[in-house]
Enzyme design. Structure first.
Site, PDB file in Angstrom:
ATOM      1  N   CYS A  31      11.067 -16.311  19.285  1.00 40.07           N
ATOM      2  CA  CYS A  31      11.598 -17.825  19.105  1.00 40.07           C
ATOM      3  C   CYS A  31      10.562 -18.802  19.259  1.00 40.07           C
ATOM      4  O   CYS A  31       9.759 -18.826  20.105  1.00 40.07           O
ATOM      5  CB  CYS A  31      12.947 -18.122  19.852  1.00 40.07           C
TER       6      CYS A  31
ATOM      7  N   GLY B 291       9.814 -16.045  14.720  1.00 39.83           N
ATOM      8  CA  GLY B 291      11.363 -16.072  14.754  1.00 39.83           C
ATOM      9  C   GLY B 291      11.701 -16.190  13.201  1.00 39.83           C
ATOM     10  O   GLY B 291      11.686 -17.199  12.694  1.00 39.83           O
TER      11      GLY B 291
ATOM     12  N   ASN C 274      13.789 -20.474  23.937  1.00 41.69           N
ATOM     13  CA  ASN C 274      12.930 -19.125  23.789  1.00 41.69           C
ATOM     14  C   ASN C 274      12.917 -18.486  25.119  1.00 41.69           C
ATOM     15  O   ASN C 274      12.621 -19.009  26.040  1.00 41.69           O
ATOM     16  CB  ASN C 274      11.587 -19.866  23.443  1.00 41.69           C
ATOM     17  N   GLY C 275      13.541 -17.353  24.987  1.00 43.70           N
ATOM     18  CA  GLY C 275      13.386 -16.388  26.188  1.00 43.70           C
ATOM     19  C   GLY C 275      14.611 -15.477  26.354  1.00 43.70           C
ATOM     20  O   GLY C 275      15.437 -15.593  25.310  1.00 43.70           O
TER      21      GLY C 275
ATOM     22  N   TYR D  89       0.279  -9.776  20.370  1.00 51.44           N
ATOM     23  CA  TYR D  89       0.874  -9.762  18.988  1.00 51.44           C
ATOM     24  C   TYR D  89       1.441 -11.239  18.832  1.00 51.44           C
ATOM     25  O   TYR D  89       1.541 -11.707  17.779  1.00 51.44           O
ATOM     26  CB  TYR D  89       1.976  -8.558  18.936  1.00 51.44           C
TER      27      TYR D  89
HETATM   28  O1  LIG Z   1       5.024   0.185  16.204  1.00 50.52           O
HETATM   29  P1  LIG Z   1       5.686  -0.617  15.447  1.00 50.52           P
HETATM   30  O2  LIG Z   1       7.338  -0.565  16.042  1.00 50.52           O
HETATM   31  O3  LIG Z   1       5.955  -0.446  14.009  1.00 50.52           O
HETATM   32  O4  LIG Z   1       5.537  -2.105  16.143  1.00 50.52           O
HETATM   33  C1  LIG Z   1       4.094  -2.573  15.874  1.00 50.52           C
HETATM   34  C2  LIG Z   1       3.592  -3.336  14.704  1.00 50.52           C
HETATM   35  O5  LIG Z   1       4.592  -4.392  14.436  1.00 50.52           O
HETATM   36  C3  LIG Z   1       3.895  -5.439  14.359  1.00 50.52           C
HETATM   37  O6  LIG Z   1       3.264  -5.650  13.190  1.00 50.52           O
HETATM   38  P2  LIG Z   1       4.149  -6.826  12.033  1.00 50.52           P
HETATM   39  O7  LIG Z   1       4.459  -6.330  10.895  1.00 50.52           O
HETATM   40  O8  LIG Z   1       5.455  -7.508  12.887  1.00 50.52           O
HETATM   41  O9  LIG Z   1       3.524  -8.257  12.095  1.00 50.52           O
HETATM   42  P3  LIG Z   1       1.891  -8.741  11.806  1.00 50.52           P
HETATM   43  O10 LIG Z   1       1.596  -8.980  10.285  1.00 50.52           O
HETATM   44  O11 LIG Z   1       1.538 -10.074  12.318  1.00 50.52           O
HETATM   45  O12 LIG Z   1       0.949  -7.411  12.129  1.00 50.52           O
HETATM   46  C4  LIG Z   1       2.567  -4.941  15.172  1.00 50.52           C
HETATM   47  O13 LIG Z   1       1.265  -5.984  14.638  1.00 50.52           O
HETATM   48  C5  LIG Z   1       2.204  -3.833  14.830  1.00 50.52           C
HETATM   49  O14 LIG Z   1       1.715  -3.828  13.547  1.00 50.52           O
HETATM   50  N1  LIG Z   2      13.430 -14.281  21.291  1.00 49.92           N
HETATM   51  C1  LIG Z   2      14.031 -15.548  21.825  1.00 49.92           C
HETATM   52  O1  LIG Z   2      13.643 -16.230  22.389  1.00 49.92           O
HETATM   53  C2  LIG Z   2      15.710 -15.578  21.639  1.00 49.92           C
HETATM   54  C3  LIG Z   2      16.511 -16.478  22.458  1.00 49.92           C
HETATM   55  C4  LIG Z   2      17.882 -16.140  22.848  1.00 49.92           C
HETATM   56  N2  LIG Z   2      18.021 -14.958  23.686  1.00 49.92           N
HETATM   57  C5  LIG Z   2      18.540 -15.723  21.525  1.00 49.92           C
HETATM   58  O2  LIG Z   2      18.644 -14.461  21.256  1.00 49.92           O
HETATM   59  O3  LIG Z   2      18.886 -16.320  20.547  1.00 49.92           O
HETATM   60 MG   LIG Z   3       1.125  -5.551  12.544  1.00 42.18          MG
END
Ligand SMILES: O=P(O)(O)OC[C@H]1O[C@H](OP(=O)(O)OP(=O)(O)O)[C@H](O)[C@@H]1O
Ligand SMILES: NC(=O)CC[C@H](N)C(=O)O
Ligand SMILES: [Mg+2]
Length: 506
Positions: free
Chosen positions: A2, A28, A101-102, A257
């Site tokens: 979020c 998000g 957020n949280g 990440y």
């Molecule tokens: O093991 P997994 O469950 O697949 O999760 C990890 C992956 O997910 C994320 O990428 P994502 O596509 O969300 O975003 P990015 O384009 O910022 O790398 C992260 O960077 C890894 O690549």
């Molecule tokens: N990732 C978040 O910060 C989520 C905020 C809140 N717990 C929701 O689910 O909407």
């Molecule tokens: Mg990725």
């Protein structure tokens, strides 16, 4: 995770909030909302979807007013129904709009208390709606008709005592202005910015400093853990520490990440911390994989790119792009439901086969969570003719659920849960797999701000900084929020509650 934003301006804030949400979109992708105050009335637009799809010109026109807040949602509690999109609203006291957020770790107990003691009804399963009602109750019990900054801070102090977990919060209060605060461990990020205009100073809070950059606010500082910020409608700023024993234990996964590399969180450049992760992991690869005949280092776009380049530099190997990312597909990890996440990897990433043919490649990702990405990417590298495919993760093995705002409620869905490295490798089928050590990850981030002595690292080591998370708790969360919640077809959840909420009509 979020993204949240709030602005008290001297001119209409709708466009600035929209622009801030656009650069916080990576936090998000599920729903977005903006709520503004004009002439003591709220204007609201929120819906499921990306920021660019939720707000059309007709909505933006309606969102007039010089005070407003915004939110982009990645659901981690409750469901992904549009009824749980934020901001939330309560009409008493004064009228409060609220974004969070949280994740609260004692939502379960609070639910009952809010009903029995405060006589407040919560109409969704969202912990954020609950949190809003707790704040509203404290403000109501504390305040006269004419509340002063200290009344607001006293209310936040009481909220800190009641709730546990991770929260960065922004609220807009009719007749008063903007209130923002951060949990006493500082798990979730929150920054304060300022813009000087001829009409006076404007203030902004946001999840990441990149949002300030995008709309021309100067970074003032991080909101301190436990601290509350109050900016009156006229633009006067008040701040107070509202928690006892506040400490700064930011979530390390923000650096791995979640956050954008051009953001600074608690004095740490996210980009620099990722480069340090690359150095540390590169050194480990040198030490432990001297016998491996790697020809080239290839990142898995997008987040791992900064780390991978530094690994290549450290190893003295070429860095090449082997995968092209479709710019119209968002992040896969924060999509709701494993089916969607699985399908999206191949839609999102395509191999440049000539970069793989006959080569021994080292693929680098920032983390391996469920293994959705790594498994498919290794397969793609092999289909493209790679000779050997090695795999490196800039984060250690993720073996524990997250309870602070990252959607990893269940240990069993984590590929490293109950598996040693060889067994994880059996699942993703690489020719070699290496993870960053936890001490190296912590060093990589803390190198950029030595005053932070402890990070929130629970997904790696099971050490939950709020001290209230045990096995029984984890089992309850796991049960309450199985895949059924996030995979429930949206249309079904929409129908249940659609008419109960001020959706900001189309
Ligand atoms: O093991 P997994 O469950 O697949 O999760 C990890 C992956 O997910 C994320 O990428 P994502 O596509 O969300 O975003 P990015 O384009 O910022 O790398 C992260 O960077 C890894 O690549
Ligand atoms: N990732 C978040 O910060 C989520 C905020 C809140 N717990 C929701 O689910 O909407
Ligand atoms: Mg990725």
């Amino acid at each position: 995770m979020c993204g949240i934003v709030g602005i008290v301006g001297k001119e209409p804030v709708n466009q600035s909030i929209y622009d801030a949400l656009i650069v916080l979109q990576h936090r998000g992708q599920d729903a977005a909302g903006i709520m503004t105050i004009e002439n003591n009335m709220f204007n609201l637009r929120k819906a499921n979807g990306l920021v660019r799809d939720v707000f059309h010109t007709r909505h933006m026109k309606r969102l007039s007013g010089n005070v407003g807040i915004g939110h982009c949602r990645y659901p981690t509690a409750g469901s992904s129904s549009s009824a749980e999109a934020q901001p939330f609203y309560v009409n008493s006291p004064f009228g409060i709009a609220f974004a969070h957020n949280g994740n609260l770790t004692n939502a379960h107990e609070l639910q009952d208390e809010v009903f029995r003691i405060a006589r407040r009804h919560i109409n969704t399963t969202s912990d954020s709606e609950l949190l809003l009602n707790i704040i509203a109750h404290e403000l109501q019990s504390n305040a006269s008709m004419n509340i002063q900054p200290n009344d607001i801070f006293d209310a936040v102090e009481k909220v800190h005592k009641k709730i546990r977990g991770a929260y960065a919060v922004v609220a807009a209060v009719i007749g008063y202005g903007m209130v923002a605060f951060r949990d006493p461990h500082g798990i979730r990020p929150l920054v304060l910015g300022k813009r000087q205009t001829e009409k006076g100073d404007e203030y902004m809070v946001a999840s990441e400093s990149v949002a300030l950059d995008a709309v021309g606010f100067q970074f003032v500082r991080d909101v301190a853990p436990g601290e509350a910020i109050y900016v009156t409608e006229e633009g006067e700023l008040f701040t107070r520490q509202c928690a006892e024993n506040a400490v700064c234990n930011p979530c390390i996964f923000e650096f791995v990440y979640f956050a954008r590399p051009d953001s600074f969180i608690d004095g740490i450049s996210v980009y620099a911390s990722r480069v340090n992760m690359g150095t540390k992991l590169g050194e480990k690869i040198k030490r432990e994989w001297a016998d491996k005949d790697i020809d080239v280092v290839i990142p898995i776009p997008e987040t791992s790119m900064d780390v991978a380049l530094q690994i290549a530099n450290t190893l003295g190997l070429p860095y090449r792009q082997g995968f092209v990312k479709n710019r119209y597909i968002g992040r896969t990890f924060i999509m709701p439901g494993q089916t969607m996440r699985r399908k999206s990897v191949r839609r999102k990433l395509n191999a440049i086969s000539s970069e793989f043919k006959g080569k021994n490649v080292l693929l680098v990702d920032d983390s391996i969570v469920r293994g959705t990405t790594s498994e498919q990417i290794i397969e793609m590298a092999r289909e493209s003719g790679a000779n050997k495919v090695y795999f490196a993760s800039a984060a250690p093995e993720i073996r524990f659920p997250n309870v602070y705002g990252i959607d990893m409620p269940s240990a069993v869905e984590l590929i490293a849960y109950g598996r040693e490295i060889e067994q994880i490798n059996d699942c993703i089928k690489a020719d070699g797999l290496i993870f960053q050590d936890i001490d190296d990850l912590v060093d990589a981030v803390s190198l950029e701000n030595k005053s932070i002595t402890k990070f929130e690292t629970s997904v790696f080591d099971g050490d939950y900084v709020t001290g209230d998370v045990d096995q029984a708790y984890l089992e309850r969360v796991d049960k309450a929020r199985g895949e059924s919640v996030s995979t429930t077809p949206r249309i079904q959840t929409e129908l249940t509650n659609l008419e109960m909420h001020n959706m900001g009509t189309d």
